[in-house]
Each structure stands twice: as C-alpha cells, then as structure tokens.
Design a protein around this motif. Structure first.
Motif, PDB file in Angstrom:
ATOM      1  N   ALA A   3       0.833  -1.362   0.046  1.00  7.98           N
ATOM      2  CA  ALA A   3      -0.203   0.036  -0.058  1.00  7.98           C
ATOM      3  C   ALA A   3       0.869   1.278   0.051  1.00  7.98           C
ATOM      4  O   ALA A   3       0.663   2.128  -0.795  1.00  7.98           O
ATOM      5  CB  ALA A   3      -0.904   0.095   1.239  1.00  7.98           C
ATOM      6  N   SER A   4       1.971   1.304   0.808  1.00  6.24           N
ATOM      7  CA  SER A   4       2.688   2.575   0.925  1.00  6.24           C
ATOM      8  C   SER A   4       3.560   2.604  -0.664  1.00  6.24           C
ATOM      9  O   SER A   4       3.641   3.865  -1.105  1.00  6.24           O
ATOM     10  CB  SER A   4       3.768   2.233   1.904  1.00  6.24           C
ATOM     11  N   ARG A   5       3.817   1.599  -1.280  1.00  2.12           N
ATOM     12  CA  ARG A   5       4.278   1.844  -2.612  1.00  2.12           C
ATOM     13  C   ARG A   5       3.286   2.212  -3.510  1.00  2.12           C
ATOM     14  O   ARG A   5       3.751   3.092  -4.362  1.00  2.12           O
ATOM     15  CB  ARG A   5       4.976   0.390  -3.097  1.00  2.12           C
ATOM     16  N   LEU A   6       2.226   1.996  -3.427  1.00  2.00           N
ATOM     17  CA  LEU A   6       0.971   2.480  -4.361  1.00  2.00           C
ATOM     18  C   LEU A   6       0.783   3.763  -4.039  1.00  2.00           C
ATOM     19  O   LEU A   6       0.639   4.712  -4.992  1.00  2.00           O
ATOM     20  CB  LEU A   6      -0.294   1.657  -4.282  1.00  2.00           C
ATOM     21  N   ASP A   7       0.651   4.232  -2.541  1.00  2.00           N
ATOM     22  CA  ASP A   7       0.682   5.606  -2.453  1.00  2.00           C
ATOM     23  C   ASP A   7       2.036   6.632  -2.976  1.00  2.00           C
ATOM     24  O   ASP A   7       1.421   7.542  -3.541  1.00  2.00           O
ATOM     25  CB  ASP A   7       0.897   5.902  -0.885  1.00  2.00           C
ATOM     26  N   VAL A   8       3.206   6.264  -3.196  1.00  2.00           N
ATOM     27  CA  VAL A   8       4.138   6.790  -3.840  1.00  2.00           C
ATOM     28  C   VAL A   8       3.830   6.887  -5.311  1.00  2.00           C
ATOM     29  O   VAL A   8       3.995   7.963  -5.881  1.00  2.00           O
ATOM     30  CB  VAL A   8       5.376   6.290  -3.350  1.00  2.00           C
ATOM     31  N   VAL A   9       3.380   5.870  -5.916  1.00  2.00           N
ATOM     32  CA  VAL A   9       3.219   5.689  -7.421  1.00  2.00           C
ATOM     33  C   VAL A   9       1.966   6.705  -7.615  1.00  2.00           C
ATOM     34  O   VAL A   9       2.011   7.747  -8.446  1.00  2.00           O
ATOM     35  CB  VAL A   9       2.923   4.545  -7.831  1.00  2.00           C
ATOM     36  N   PHE A  10       0.941   6.674  -6.833  1.00  2.00           N
ATOM     37  CA  PHE A  10      -0.487   7.482  -7.209  1.00  2.00           C
ATOM     38  C   PHE A  10       0.143   8.877  -6.823  1.00  2.00           C
ATOM     39  O   PHE A  10      -0.380   9.874  -7.629  1.00  2.00           O
ATOM     40  CB  PHE A  10      -1.526   7.201  -6.462  1.00  2.00           C
ATOM     41  N   ALA A  11       0.597   9.438  -5.947  1.00  2.00           N
ATOM     42  CA  ALA A  11       1.295  10.573  -5.622  1.00  2.00           C
ATOM     43  C   ALA A  11       2.198  11.302  -6.661  1.00  2.00           C
ATOM     44  O   ALA A  11       2.028  12.501  -7.239  1.00  2.00           O
ATOM     45  CB  ALA A  11       2.061  10.703  -4.110  1.00  2.00           C
ATOM     46  N   ALA A  12       3.165  10.430  -7.095  1.00  2.00           N
ATOM     47  CA  ALA A  12       3.702  10.715  -8.569  1.00  2.00           C
ATOM     48  C   ALA A  12       3.003  11.223  -9.612  1.00  2.00           C
ATOM     49  O   ALA A  12       3.410  12.110 -10.433  1.00  2.00           O
ATOM     50  CB  ALA A  12       4.759   9.912  -8.535  1.00  2.00           C
ATOM     51  N   LEU A  13       1.952  10.342  -9.839  1.00  2.00           N
ATOM     52  CA  LEU A  13       1.174  10.725 -10.994  1.00  2.00           C
ATOM     53  C   LEU A  13       0.013  11.478 -10.861  1.00  2.00           C
ATOM     54  O   LEU A  13      -0.621  11.910 -11.753  1.00  2.00           O
ATOM     55  CB  LEU A  13       0.429   9.201 -11.397  1.00  2.00           C
ATOM     56  N   SER A  14      -0.078  12.145  -9.553  1.00  2.00           N
ATOM     57  CA  SER A  14      -1.215  13.184  -9.230  1.00  2.00           C
ATOM     58  C   SER A  14      -0.635  14.416 -10.050  1.00  2.00           C
ATOM     59  O   SER A  14      -1.589  15.405  -9.959  1.00  2.00           O
ATOM     60  CB  SER A  14      -1.262  13.318  -7.767  1.00  2.00           C
ATOM     61  N   ASP A  15       0.532  14.835 -10.304  1.00  2.00           N
ATOM     62  CA  ASP A  15       0.817  16.003 -10.716  1.00  2.00           C
ATOM     63  C   ASP A  15       0.598  15.906 -12.621  1.00  2.00           C
ATOM     64  O   ASP A  15       1.356  14.928 -12.976  1.00  2.00           O
ATOM     65  CB  ASP A  15       2.282  16.397 -10.462  1.00  2.00           C
ATOM     66  N   PRO A  16       0.308  16.937 -13.006  1.00  2.00           N
ATOM     67  CA  PRO A  16      -0.116  16.813 -14.704  1.00  2.00           C
ATOM     68  C   PRO A  16       1.204  16.949 -15.272  1.00  2.00           C
ATOM     69  O   PRO A  16       1.391  16.204 -16.405  1.00  2.00           O
ATOM     70  CB  PRO A  16      -0.790  18.456 -15.040  1.00  2.00           C
ATOM     71  N   THR A  17       2.408  17.712 -14.674  1.00  2.00           N
ATOM     72  CA  THR A  17       3.801  17.624 -15.451  1.00  2.00           C
ATOM     73  C   THR A  17       4.300  16.368 -15.542  1.00  2.00           C
ATOM     74  O   THR A  17       5.020  15.917 -16.438  1.00  2.00           O
ATOM     75  CB  THR A  17       4.631  18.696 -14.913  1.00  2.00           C
ATOM     76  N   ARG A  18       4.382  15.511 -14.368  1.00  2.00           N
ATOM     77  CA  ARG A  18       4.907  14.403 -14.237  1.00  2.00           C
ATOM     78  C   ARG A  18       4.097  13.315 -15.296  1.00  2.00           C
ATOM     79  O   ARG A  18       4.888  12.554 -15.799  1.00  2.00           O
ATOM     80  CB  ARG A  18       4.804  13.906 -12.792  1.00  2.00           C
ATOM     81  N   ARG A  19       2.511  13.382 -15.145  1.00  2.00           N
ATOM     82  CA  ARG A  19       1.927  12.475 -16.054  1.00  2.00           C
ATOM     83  C   ARG A  19       2.529  12.776 -17.645  1.00  2.00           C
ATOM     84  O   ARG A  19       2.462  11.989 -18.229  1.00  2.00           O
ATOM     85  CB  ARG A  19       0.601  12.756 -15.979  1.00  2.00           C
ATOM     86  N   ALA A  20       2.838  14.068 -17.861  1.00  2.00           N
ATOM     87  CA  ALA A  20       3.288  14.446 -19.176  1.00  2.00           C
ATOM     88  C   ALA A  20       4.523  13.849 -19.493  1.00  2.00           C
ATOM     89  O   ALA A  20       4.753  13.100 -20.542  1.00  2.00           O
ATOM     90  CB  ALA A  20       3.304  15.970 -19.387  1.00  2.00           C
ATOM     91  N   VAL A  21       5.601  13.620 -18.483  1.00  2.00           N
ATOM     92  CA  VAL A  21       6.736  13.326 -18.651  1.00  2.00           C
ATOM     93  C   VAL A  21       6.633  11.750 -18.882  1.00  2.00           C
ATOM     94  O   VAL A  21       7.177  10.994 -19.657  1.00  2.00           O
ATOM     95  CB  VAL A  21       7.580  13.455 -17.293  1.00  2.00           C
ATOM     96  N   VAL A  22       5.482  11.166 -18.080  1.00  2.00           N
ATOM     97  CA  VAL A  22       5.429   9.522 -18.183  1.00  2.00           C
ATOM     98  C   VAL A  22       4.733   9.186 -19.675  1.00  2.00           C
ATOM     99  O   VAL A  22       5.131   8.350 -20.166  1.00  2.00           O
ATOM    100  CB  VAL A  22       4.449   9.148 -17.080  1.00  2.00           C
ATOM    101  N   GLU A  23       4.164  10.121 -20.146  1.00  2.00           N
ATOM    102  CA  GLU A  23       3.362   9.898 -21.494  1.00  2.00           C
ATOM    103  C   GLU A  23       4.546   9.932 -22.459  1.00  2.00           C
ATOM    104  O   GLU A  23       4.634   9.243 -23.431  1.00  2.00           O
ATOM    105  CB  GLU A  23       2.232  10.969 -21.648  1.00  2.00           C
ATOM    106  N   ARG A  24       5.335  11.030 -22.329  1.00  2.00           N
ATOM    107  CA  ARG A  24       6.542  11.124 -23.186  1.00  2.00           C
ATOM    108  C   ARG A  24       7.337   9.746 -23.401  1.00  2.00           C
ATOM    109  O   ARG A  24       7.791   9.369 -24.436  1.00  2.00           O
ATOM    110  CB  ARG A  24       7.209  12.634 -23.109  1.00  2.00           C
ATOM    111  N   LEU A  25       7.638   9.525 -22.253  1.00  2.00           N
ATOM    112  CA  LEU A  25       8.580   8.448 -22.100  1.00  2.00           C
ATOM    113  C   LEU A  25       8.145   7.023 -22.308  1.00  2.00           C
ATOM    114  O   LEU A  25       8.959   6.110 -22.586  1.00  2.00           O
ATOM    115  CB  LEU A  25       9.237   8.380 -20.681  1.00  2.00           C
ATOM    116  N   ARG A  26       6.584   6.864 -22.779  1.00  4.24           N
ATOM    117  CA  ARG A  26       6.224   5.753 -23.274  1.00  4.24           C
ATOM    118  C   ARG A  26       6.575   5.510 -24.796  1.00  4.24           C
ATOM    119  O   ARG A  26       6.703   4.372 -25.017  1.00  4.24           O
ATOM    120  CB  ARG A  26       4.651   5.818 -23.494  1.00  4.24           C
TER     121      ARG A  26
END
Length: 107
Positions: A3-26
């Motif tokens: 659960a704590s690992r999921l918390d960190v992942v969801f927190a990281a993905l909560s920011d639109p800039t970080r989601r854009a980085v993930v999208e680009r790195l796909r």
C-alpha cells in the motif's frame, strides 16, 4: 505491491507535469532537454519532477557523456493498474447486484 508503494506511485502521478513526462517516455528514452522543451519547464523544475518519479520507481536515468537519458519503468504502472482493476471488478459486482435487485423490485 504494498500500500505504501502504491501511495508513492499515485502521488507521483497526481501532478500533470509528471504525467506528461510519463506519457512522453512511453515513446522511448529521452534526454532531460527533450522532456523539458515541450513542457516549457526549466531544467531545475524538471529535475525535481524526475526525482519524484524516480522515488516512485517509474523512471530511471542514466548518464551517457554529457547527457542524462530518462527511461520509463512500466512495472509500477502495471501494479497500479492491477490494483485499480481489482476495485473495478468489485464495483462491477456491486452494480450487477443492484441491477438484479432493481429488475426484481421495480418501482
């Protein structure tokens, strides 16, 4: 995934800039400059976002010469998707039960 690992992942993905980085790195590895340019982000700001993504295990970086390449690590996303799928199945069951009840007990 814990659960704590999921918390960190969801927190990281909560920011639109970080989601854009993930999208680009796909699309494949990218340098920090390649990531920062379309986001209109400064390199220091991008560095902070990448640190959050790295702590979540979503991104790895490797230095080649003067450039630092970033790569998406898919496993944390798979783990988060699996967690969400479990809850999707739960809600599907609940909604099916409600549909059955409503068919048996019309108003």
């Amino acid at each position: 995934m814990s659960a704590s690992r999921l918390d960190v992942v969801f927190a990281a993905l909560s920011d639109p800039t970080r989601r854009a980085v993930v999208e680009r790195l796909r699309l494949g590895p990218a340098t920090m400059t390649e990531l920062a340019t379309p986001l209109a982000a400064s390199l220091p700001a991008l560095t902070k976002h990448l640190a959050v993504l790295q702590r979540a295990g979503l991104v790895t970086t490797a230095k080649q010469g003067r450039r630092r390449y970033c790569t998406l690590t898919a496993q944390p996303l798979r783990d988060a998707a699996a967690w969400l799928a479990e809850y999707g199945a739960y809600w599907d069951e609940r909604l099916d039960a409600l549909t059955g009840y409503l068919k048996e007990n019309p108003s």
